[in-house]
Design a protein around this motif. Structure first.
Motif, PDB file in Angstrom:
ATOM      1  N   GLY A 358       0.781  -1.237   0.000  1.00 57.69           N
ATOM      2  CA  GLY A 358       0.000   0.000   0.000  1.00 57.69           C
ATOM      3  C   GLY A 358       0.806   1.276   0.000  1.00 57.69           C
ATOM      4  N   TYR A 359       2.133   1.175  -0.189  1.00 59.62           N
ATOM      5  CA  TYR A 359       2.989   2.361  -0.166  1.00 59.62           C
ATOM      6  C   TYR A 359       3.331   2.796  -1.587  1.00 59.62           C
ATOM      7  CZ  TYR A 359       3.616   1.116   4.736  1.00 59.62           C
ATOM      8  OH  TYR A 359       3.391   0.806   6.056  1.00 59.62           O
ATOM      9  N   LYS A 360       3.240   4.093  -1.830  1.00 60.77           N
ATOM     10  CA  LYS A 360       3.620   4.627  -3.142  1.00 60.77           C
ATOM     11  C   LYS A 360       5.136   4.514  -3.276  1.00 60.77           C
ATOM     12  CE  LYS A 360       3.031   8.603  -6.221  1.00 60.77           C
ATOM     13  NZ  LYS A 360       2.585  10.018  -6.340  1.00 60.77           N
ATOM     14  N   THR A 361       5.588   3.760  -4.279  1.00 61.43           N
ATOM     15  CA  THR A 361       6.995   3.365  -4.366  1.00 61.43           C
ATOM     16  C   THR A 361       7.589   3.746  -5.714  1.00 61.43           C
ATOM     17  OG1 THR A 361       6.505   1.461  -2.933  1.00 61.43           O
ATOM     18  CG2 THR A 361       8.584   1.399  -4.163  1.00 61.43           C
ATOM     19  N   LEU A 362       8.806   4.298  -5.672  1.00 54.46           N
ATOM     20  CA  LEU A 362       9.547   4.617  -6.892  1.00 54.46           C
ATOM     21  C   LEU A 362      10.778   3.720  -6.968  1.00 54.46           C
ATOM     22  CD1 LEU A 362       9.993   6.446  -9.401  1.00 54.46           C
ATOM     23  CD2 LEU A 362      11.364   7.938  -7.923  1.00 54.46           C
ATOM     24  N   LEU A 363      10.929   3.043  -8.076  1.00 55.22           N
ATOM     25  CA  LEU A 363      12.118   2.218  -8.342  1.00 55.22           C
ATOM     26  C   LEU A 363      13.046   3.008  -9.250  1.00 55.22           C
ATOM     27  CD1 LEU A 363      13.672  -0.502  -8.334  1.00 55.22           C
ATOM     28  CD2 LEU A 363      12.187  -1.246 -10.199  1.00 55.22           C
ATOM     29  N   VAL A 364      14.275   3.260  -8.778  1.00 54.21           N
ATOM     30  CA  VAL A 364      15.248   4.076  -9.511  1.00 54.21           C
ATOM     31  C   VAL A 364      16.460   3.223  -9.849  1.00 54.21           C
ATOM     32  CG1 VAL A 364      16.715   6.147  -9.454  1.00 54.21           C
ATOM     33  CG2 VAL A 364      14.550   6.108  -8.188  1.00 54.21           C
ATOM     34  N   THR A 365      16.915   3.269 -11.089  1.00 57.39           N
ATOM     35  CA  THR A 365      18.183   2.616 -11.403  1.00 57.39           C
ATOM     36  C   THR A 365      19.237   3.672 -11.695  1.00 57.39           C
ATOM     37  OG1 THR A 365      19.353   1.001 -12.766  1.00 57.39           O
ATOM     38  CG2 THR A 365      17.662   2.314 -13.879  1.00 57.39           C
ATOM     39  N   THR A 366      20.408   3.492 -11.085  1.00 52.87           N
ATOM     40  CA  THR A 366      21.539   4.394 -11.334  1.00 52.87           C
ATOM     41  C   THR A 366      22.592   3.699 -12.185  1.00 52.87           C
ATOM     42  OG1 THR A 366      22.737   3.689  -9.342  1.00 52.87           O
ATOM     43  CG2 THR A 366      21.169   5.504  -9.094  1.00 52.87           C
TER      44      THR A 366
END
Length: 606
Positions: A358-366
């Motif tokens: 239920g958490y708004k999640t951002l997946l970031v790749t560096t």
């Protein structure tokens, strides 16, 4: 393979996705030529080098004879040592003729974060200027960073030339102090493009992501005039040991990728089987070299006749909800580790897990060779894209970050400074150094943001991740580089406060979690342990270790896979003892994860 002419030093580059066996193949090749009587040097350009681990001897930032093999020498380029050497090379000639204030000014200009990248690159180029060796083998960092390395001679040569026509200044100091470098970079570029002098070998696994990366990287190299010469397909499963359904399906999947590779890449290929134990030490590497060059393909087995299952290993399952789920503000979760350990897949699984809570999640790749789009089966770009109701994904695209950073910096400066100063500012922003600063700036925007409950970072392989995490510390010391031509003490103070806040966030275990991903073999364990100590030195505590690709006991029903599992159990015990951290075991999956359906199935293993 790699037929050599006896006239000038030949250069052999090994590249490919992390974890495909570049170091093993490069080391075996170097041993082969040394045994043939050719004076051979193997150099690693990977900041998280494993040469010493593979050769089982100390190497470091000096050319070192390899014990047990005549004619073979090795070196690991150390970025810090290379930086000291580079600065002295530039400043040294001026010590007797320049006043102290001028020397201090040059030294200050050479204290910026981009000098480290430049110095390592310059040291790498030095090896293309020597005639001391018959063969120089380069064991490179994973592909995205290798592409960057090979583009630099072109970029820097162009930047020095343009700066000479303009202000005569570069971010590394006056043009005249590095003018000699331009000639050196031009010569290096010519050598890199000469197939008579230079061979590029891409190592890949028979996996879809590895093939994708090989095709992408090969095309990128061709855009700068460098053509790859050969492909090594490493880690193939021997058909005769794949009678169990679990491995039979993996074998069939590998064969499909091998067929696709042969159709898509019309270049010479070599094939290497997976072994039932890891490859390290001179004897094992010599055996690999014989296979690689003599073509007698075989899957070597351990000499030990003991294939009974060793003591099984159990460990208490960590409380991942406590570690990963947000409490009182945005939580940043970093996954780091050696290339090829499965960071991207684990990152995607973790991000999906958090989002489904239920958490708004951002997946970031560096990672410059980002694969989250392939795992998610969605096109991921430089702006966040929605994957599911609570899950978004984005990549730090260095070129796009550079464009935005340059545009924003110049727009903010307009009206504050003279046209002459704006011109000089734009000239300096065109430096290759700015690309790193821009990517870093984009990275910290995601840490600073409050739009998401959780931000999951799929990072580049260890050495480059440590470099990225060093940057707020570097820029806090050299804040003028980010502020540029600012005269306002308020702007400088604001920048200093920004970096201080980032450093505090990275150190805050309630809001930032560092997880190391590895698989149970010697090389990833040693590299990950060094990374944990480096993070600790910067005040960042690692909170979780994830042992990935663990063979399920129930599928290891023959000698080959019992041997591999026995090896893994031995290393799982070492991981627990060495790291002394909560440890999550994640099994080897039957198929490569692609798409939300398979990701949701993978969640069942958490």
């Amino acid at each position: 393979m790699l037929q050599l002419r006896e006239i000038m030093t030949r250069y052999i580059f090994f590249s490919g996705k992390g974890g495909v066996g570049k170091t093993t193949m490069a080391s075996a090749t170097a041993i082969h030529y040394a045994i043939e009587g050719k004076k051979t040097l193997i150099v690693t350009t990977d900041p998280a080098s494993n040469l010493a681990d593979v050769f089982e001897q100390a190497i470091g930032h000096k050319i070192t004879p390899v014990t047990g093999i005549n004619n073979l020498f090795a070196m690991e380029i150390d970025p810090d040592e290379a930086t000291k050497e580079y600065k002295e090379k530039i400043i040294g000639p001026f010590r007797e003729i320049m006043p102290e204030d001028v020397l201090a000014s040059i030294n200050e200009q050479l204290s910026g974060p981009c000098t480290t990248e430049m110095a390592s690159f310059d040291r790498f180029i030095d090896f293309m200027e020597t005639a001391e060796y018959d063969i120089i083998v380069f064991d490179t960092a994973p592909t995205g960073h290798t592409i960057r390395l090979l583009e630099l001679p072109v970029d820097w040569s162009k930047h020095i030339e343009e700066s000479a026509k303009g202000s005569g200044q570069t971010c590394l100091g006056p043009v005249q102090t590095i003018q000699d470098s331009k000639d050196k970079y031009d010569r290096a570029t010519n050598i890199l493009k000469d197939p008579e002098r230079t061979s590029f070998i891409f190592v890949m696994r028979p996996e879809a992501l590895s093939l994708y990366e090989t095709l992408r990287a090969s095309k990128e190299l061709e855009t700068i005039g460098i053509k790859s010469g050969e492909i090594i397909i490493n880690g193939m499963l021997p058909e005769e040991v794949c009678e169990i359904e679990f491995f039979k399906r993996k074998y069939e999947a590998q064969q499909k990728v091998i067929t696709l590779t042969e159709e898509a890449i019309k270049k010479p290929k070599r094939y290497m089987f997976l072994r039932d134990n890891e490859v390290k030490g001179i004897d094992a590497l010599t055996d690999v070299g014989r296979e690689l060059f003599n073509g007698n393909l075989s899957s070597l087995r351990s000499q030990s006749g003991d294939v009974t299952s060793s003591n099984e290993f159990t460990v208490e399952k960590p409380d991942i909800d406590n570690l990963w789920l947000p409490r009182n503000g945005t939580k940043a979760i970093f996954f780091t580790g050696k290339g090829g350990v499965g960071k991207t897949t684990i990152s995607c699984i973790a991000a999906l897990y958090i989002s489904e809570k239920g958490y708004k999640t951002l997946l970031v790749t560096t990672d410059p060779a980002a694969h989250i789009g392939e795992v998610l089966d969605v096109k991921v770009g430089s702006e966040p894209v929605k994957i599911t109701e609570n899950l978004y994904a984005v990549m730090v695209d260095q070129e796009e970050a550079f464009r935005q950073y340059k545009e924003r910096t110049l727009n903010e400066a307009k009206g504050k400074y003279s046209e002459e100063m704006l011109t000089a500012m734009e000239e300096e922003l065109n430096s290759p150094c700015t690309e790193e600063m821009a990517a870093f700036d984009r990275f910290i925007q995601f840490i600073e943001g409050k739009e998401y409950d959780a931000v999951v970072f799929d990072t580049a392989p260890t050495g480059h991740t440590l470099r990225l995490l060093d940057l707020p510390f570097d820029y806090a010391k050299q804040v003028e580089l980010m502020v540029g031509y600012a005269e306002s003490s308020d702007m400088k103070e604001a920048a200093e406060n920004r970096f201080r806040a980032i450093i505090n966030t990275l150190r805050d275990q309630k809001h930032t979690v560092f997880s190391i991903v590895l698989y149970p073999e010697s090389t990833p364990i040693l590299e990950s342990y060094r990374a944990m100590l480096d993070l600790k030195e910067a005040g960042i505590e690692t909170q979780l270790v994830i042992a990935n690709m663990v063979l399920p006991e129930e599928v290891c029903r023959n000698d080959f896979f019992r041997n591999r599992r026995k090896m893994q159990i031995r290393y799982l015990k070492e991981i627990k003892k060495r790291f002394n951290l909560p440890m999550l075991q994640f099994p080897m999956l039957q198929e490569e994860v692609k798409g939300l359906g398979q990701l949701k199935l993978a969640l069942m293993n958490l």
